[in-house]
Design a protein around this motif. Sequence first.
Motif, PDB file in Angstrom:
ATOM      1  N   THR A 183      -7.226  17.059  10.601  1.00  0.00           N
ATOM      2  CA  THR A 183      -7.516  18.117   9.659  1.00  0.00           C
ATOM      3  C   THR A 183      -8.405  17.603   8.539  1.00  0.00           C
ATOM      4  OG1 THR A 183      -5.519  17.581   8.438  1.00  0.00           O
ATOM      5  CG2 THR A 183      -5.330  19.266  10.122  1.00  0.00           C
ATOM      6  N   GLU A 184      -8.968  18.518   7.775  1.00  0.00           N
ATOM      7  CA  GLU A 184      -9.789  18.140   6.641  1.00  0.00           C
ATOM      8  C   GLU A 184      -8.965  17.323   5.656  1.00  0.00           C
ATOM      9  OE1 GLU A 184     -12.327  20.293   3.043  1.00  0.00           O
ATOM     10  OE2 GLU A 184     -11.407  21.474   4.651  1.00  0.00           O
ATOM     11  N   GLN A 185      -9.573  16.243   5.118  1.00  0.00           N
ATOM     12  CA  GLN A 185      -8.826  15.369   4.226  1.00  0.00           C
ATOM     13  C   GLN A 185      -8.431  16.119   2.962  1.00  0.00           C
ATOM     14  OE1 GLN A 185     -10.858  11.930   2.611  1.00  0.00           O
ATOM     15  NE2 GLN A 185      -8.966  10.747   2.598  1.00  0.00           N
ATOM     16  N   THR A 186      -7.178  16.001   2.582  1.00  0.00           N
ATOM     17  CA  THR A 186      -6.633  16.650   1.402  1.00  0.00           C
ATOM     18  C   THR A 186      -5.713  15.672   0.701  1.00  0.00           C
ATOM     19  OG1 THR A 186      -6.670  18.767   2.567  1.00  0.00           O
ATOM     20  CG2 THR A 186      -5.373  18.669   0.562  1.00  0.00           C
ATOM     21  N   SER A 187      -5.721  15.741  -0.624  1.00  0.00           N
ATOM     22  CA  SER A 187      -4.834  14.884  -1.398  1.00  0.00           C
ATOM     23  C   SER A 187      -3.456  15.517  -1.470  1.00  0.00           C
ATOM     24  CB  SER A 187      -5.402  14.703  -2.810  1.00  0.00           C
ATOM     25  OG  SER A 187      -4.525  13.927  -3.599  1.00  0.00           O
ATOM     26  N   VAL A 188      -2.425  14.733  -1.171  1.00  0.00           N
ATOM     27  CA  VAL A 188      -1.056  15.238  -1.150  1.00  0.00           C
ATOM     28  C   VAL A 188      -0.108  14.142  -1.625  1.00  0.00           C
ATOM     29  CG1 VAL A 188      -0.858  14.620   1.302  1.00  0.00           C
ATOM     30  CG2 VAL A 188       0.756  16.257   0.304  1.00  0.00           C
ATOM     31  N   THR A 189       0.921  14.551  -2.332  1.00  0.00           N
ATOM     32  CA  THR A 189       1.939  13.617  -2.812  1.00  0.00           C
ATOM     33  C   THR A 189       3.236  13.850  -2.052  1.00  0.00           C
ATOM     34  OG1 THR A 189       1.068  13.246  -5.032  1.00  0.00           O
ATOM     35  CG2 THR A 189       3.463  13.156  -4.791  1.00  0.00           C
ATOM     36  N   ALA A 207      -1.029  13.289  -9.355  1.00  0.00           N
ATOM     37  CA  ALA A 207      -2.066  12.740  -8.477  1.00  0.00           C
ATOM     38  C   ALA A 207      -2.604  13.743  -7.464  1.00  0.00           C
ATOM     39  CB  ALA A 207      -1.517  11.521  -7.741  1.00  0.00           C
ATOM     40  N   SER A 208      -1.868  14.811  -7.173  1.00  0.00           N
ATOM     41  CA  SER A 208      -2.262  15.711  -6.085  1.00  0.00           C
ATOM     42  C   SER A 208      -1.979  17.164  -6.445  1.00  0.00           C
ATOM     43  CB  SER A 208      -1.502  15.362  -4.802  1.00  0.00           C
ATOM     44  OG  SER A 208      -1.596  13.990  -4.484  1.00  0.00           O
ATOM     45  N   LYS A 216      -1.591   9.684   9.196  1.00  0.00           N
ATOM     46  CA  LYS A 216      -2.188   9.690  10.530  1.00  0.00           C
ATOM     47  C   LYS A 216      -3.198  10.810  10.694  1.00  0.00           C
ATOM     48  CE  LYS A 216       1.725   7.547  12.944  1.00  0.00           C
ATOM     49  NZ  LYS A 216       2.849   7.766  13.903  1.00  0.00           N
ATOM     50  N   ASN A 217      -3.017  11.880   9.925  1.00  0.00           N
ATOM     51  CA  ASN A 217      -3.941  13.007  10.000  1.00  0.00           C
ATOM     52  C   ASN A 217      -5.077  12.896   8.985  1.00  0.00           C
ATOM     53  OD1 ASN A 217      -3.135  15.666  11.786  1.00  0.00           O
ATOM     54  ND2 ASN A 217      -1.430  14.265  11.474  1.00  0.00           N
ATOM     55  N   GLY A 218      -5.213  11.739   8.370  1.00  0.00           N
ATOM     56  CA  GLY A 218      -6.369  11.475   7.529  1.00  0.00           C
ATOM     57  C   GLY A 218      -6.277  11.952   6.109  1.00  0.00           C
ATOM     58  N   HIS A 219      -5.091  12.319   5.645  1.00  0.00           N
ATOM     59  CA  HIS A 219      -4.955  12.807   4.284  1.00  0.00           C
ATOM     60  C   HIS A 219      -4.811  11.648   3.301  1.00  0.00           C
ATOM     61  CE1 HIS A 219      -4.703  16.877   5.704  1.00  0.00           C
ATOM     62  NE2 HIS A 219      -3.726  16.543   6.518  1.00  0.00           N
ATOM     63  N   PRO A 262       5.698  -0.388   2.875  1.00  0.00           N
ATOM     64  CA  PRO A 262       5.141  -0.207   4.225  1.00  0.00           C
ATOM     65  C   PRO A 262       4.102   0.910   4.290  1.00  0.00           C
ATOM     66  CG  PRO A 262       7.525  -0.428   4.312  1.00  0.00           C
ATOM     67  CD  PRO A 262       7.166  -0.255   2.868  1.00  0.00           C
ATOM     68  N   LEU A 263       4.282   1.943   3.514  1.00  0.00           N
ATOM     69  CA  LEU A 263       3.309   3.036   3.505  1.00  0.00           C
ATOM     70  C   LEU A 263       2.030   2.620   2.790  1.00  0.00           C
ATOM     71  CD1 LEU A 263       5.805   5.928   2.771  1.00  0.00           C
ATOM     72  CD2 LEU A 263       4.448   5.682   4.854  1.00  0.00           C
ATOM     73  N   ALA A 264       2.160   1.825   1.739  1.00  0.00           N
ATOM     74  CA  ALA A 264       0.972   1.323   1.051  1.00  0.00           C
ATOM     75  C   ALA A 264       0.134   0.465   1.989  1.00  0.00           C
ATOM     76  CB  ALA A 264       1.385   0.518  -0.185  1.00  0.00           C
ATOM     77  N   ALA A 265       0.814  -0.270   2.859  1.00  0.00           N
ATOM     78  CA  ALA A 265       0.093  -1.095   3.832  1.00  0.00           C
ATOM     79  C   ALA A 265      -0.680  -0.244   4.826  1.00  0.00           C
ATOM     80  CB  ALA A 265       1.076  -1.998   4.567  1.00  0.00           C
ATOM     81  N   LYS A 266      -0.276   1.017   4.967  1.00  0.00           N
ATOM     82  CA  LYS A 266      -0.967   1.937   5.879  1.00  0.00           C
ATOM     83  C   LYS A 266      -1.976   2.825   5.156  1.00  0.00           C
ATOM     84  CE  LYS A 266       3.035   2.094   8.988  1.00  0.00           C
ATOM     85  NZ  LYS A 266       4.070   2.957   9.628  1.00  0.00           N
ATOM     86  N   GLY A 267      -2.142   2.598   3.863  1.00  0.00           N
ATOM     87  CA  GLY A 267      -3.172   3.332   3.142  1.00  0.00           C
ATOM     88  C   GLY A 267      -2.691   4.276   2.067  1.00  0.00           C
ATOM     89  N   ALA A 268      -1.387   4.405   1.871  1.00  0.00           N
ATOM     90  CA  ALA A 268      -0.879   5.296   0.835  1.00  0.00           C
ATOM     91  C   ALA A 268      -1.037   4.655  -0.541  1.00  0.00           C
ATOM     92  CB  ALA A 268       0.589   5.621   1.079  1.00  0.00           C
ATOM     93  N   ARG A 269      -1.137   5.511  -1.536  1.00  0.00           N
ATOM     94  CA  ARG A 269      -1.193   5.034  -2.926  1.00  0.00           C
ATOM     95  C   ARG A 269       0.195   5.122  -3.521  1.00  0.00           C
ATOM     96  NH1 ARG A 269      -1.510   7.880  -7.727  1.00  0.00           N
ATOM     97  NH2 ARG A 269      -2.273   6.668  -9.516  1.00  0.00           N
ATOM     98  N   ARG A 270       0.653   4.045  -4.150  1.00  0.00           N
ATOM     99  CA  ARG A 270       1.972   4.027  -4.776  1.00  0.00           C
ATOM    100  C   ARG A 270       1.869   4.498  -6.224  1.00  0.00           C
ATOM    101  NH1 ARG A 270       3.869  -2.012  -3.309  1.00  0.00           N
ATOM    102  NH2 ARG A 270       1.634  -2.320  -3.609  1.00  0.00           N
ATOM    103  N   ALA A 271       2.746   5.415  -6.594  1.00  0.00           N
ATOM    104  CA  ALA A 271       2.819   5.853  -7.987  1.00  0.00           C
ATOM    105  C   ALA A 271       4.021   5.185  -8.642  1.00  0.00           C
ATOM    106  CB  ALA A 271       2.945   7.368  -8.070  1.00  0.00           C
ATOM    107  N   ALA A 272       3.861   4.808  -9.901  1.00  0.00           N
ATOM    108  CA  ALA A 272       4.936   4.115 -10.601  1.00  0.00           C
ATOM    109  C   ALA A 272       6.043   5.057 -11.034  1.00  0.00           C
ATOM    110  CB  ALA A 272       4.374   3.376 -11.811  1.00  0.00           C
ATOM    111  N   THR A 273       5.692   6.311 -11.296  1.00  0.00           N
ATOM    112  CA  THR A 273       6.674   7.295 -11.744  1.00  0.00           C
ATOM    113  C   THR A 273       6.485   8.596 -10.979  1.00  0.00           C
ATOM    114  OG1 THR A 273       5.255   8.232 -13.467  1.00  0.00           O
ATOM    115  CG2 THR A 273       6.625   6.317 -14.062  1.00  0.00           C
ATOM    116  N   ALA A 274       7.531   9.439 -10.993  1.00  0.00           N
ATOM    117  CA  ALA A 274       7.427  10.746 -10.344  1.00  0.00           C
ATOM    118  C   ALA A 274       6.347  11.580 -11.015  1.00  0.00           C
ATOM    119  CB  ALA A 274       8.773  11.461 -10.394  1.00  0.00           C
TER     120      ALA A 274
END
Length: 289
Positions: free
Chosen positions: A2-8, A60-61, A25-28, A42-54
Motif C-alpha cells: 500500500t501507499e506509504q503512510t505514517s502510523v503509530t 509522530a503520526s 512489511k507493507n512499507g509504512h 526488535p521492531l527498531a531493528a526492522k525499521g520502526a522508530r522508537r518514541a520515548a513517551t506515549a
Amino acid sequence: MTEQTSVTVLGLGLMGTALAEALLKNGHSVTVWNRSPGKAEPLAAKGARRAATAAEAIAASPLVIVCLSVYADADDVLAGDALAGRTIVQLTNGTPKQARALAERVTGGGGRYVDGGIMAVPPMIGGPDALVLYSGDETAFEENRALLGALGRPQFLGGDPGLAPLFDLALLDAMYGMLAGYFHAVALVRSEKVQAATFTPMVTAWLTAMMGSFPEYARAVDEAEFGTDVSSVATSQVAFPGLLETSRDQGVDPSYLVALRDLLDRAVAEGHGADGLARLVTVLERPTP
C-alpha cells in the motif's frame, strides 16, 4: 504494497508487535512505544522508530493504533492536547460502554475515534484469515481502510463505537461456549479411557452439521416464529437430566451444564415447551431478577 503512510502503534505485547510488524512489511513508516522500552528494540531493528513517551509517539503520526492490555491503560496514555487532529484506532479489548466513553474523550480533545475488535491471534495478523471489526467515525475508517487492510480483513459495523467491542465479545461468547462443550465432552469420553484424538473427528463432524441449523435459528429469532418439527425446548428439557446424571456417574464436573438446564426449565415454565430451541434467545433477553 500500500501507499506509504505514517502510523503509530502504542503497546508492544504479542498482538501489538504483530500489528507493527505487519505495517512495516507493507512499507509504512511506523513509530512504536511501549511502557517497557526493551520491547521496541526488535521492531527498531526492522525499521520502526522508537518514541520515548506515549505523547511523542502520538505526535509522530496522524493515525495512532492502540493495543494495550486494558482500557484503563489507554485512558492513561490518550490524554491532553496531543489528540487534536489525530485518528485514534483503539484495538484494546474492552466493553461497548468503555468504547463509547473513550470516543467522547477523543472527540472532545479534537481527535477522531474508531474502535476495533481483532478476531485473530497474533500469528494470523496480516494473513488472509485475520478479521478486524471496526465501528465509530466512518470517514476516518474509510480514509485508512487500505492501511488497516494490512492487519487483516477490515469490516465496518456502523457509527456507534460500541458495536465493534459488542460483536467482538459476542463472537468470543460463541467460541467459549463451543470450547466448554467440547472440553466437557472430551472429559466424558476420557472417563472411559477414550483418547481425545480418537473422539475429536466425530465431535468436529457433529458440530459442523449442527452449525448448519444456525441460519434457520436466526430466521426464527428475527421473525419471532418459533414453531418446530425438529426438536422442542421440552424435548431437550426432558433429556437434559440424563446428561447431568451421566456426568456425575463418570466423575465429570457437570457445573457448566447446570445453567443451561435451568434455562430450559425456565423456558418450559414460561410456556415455551413446544417451541424450537431458538426460543431460548428471547428467554435470555429477559434476565431473571
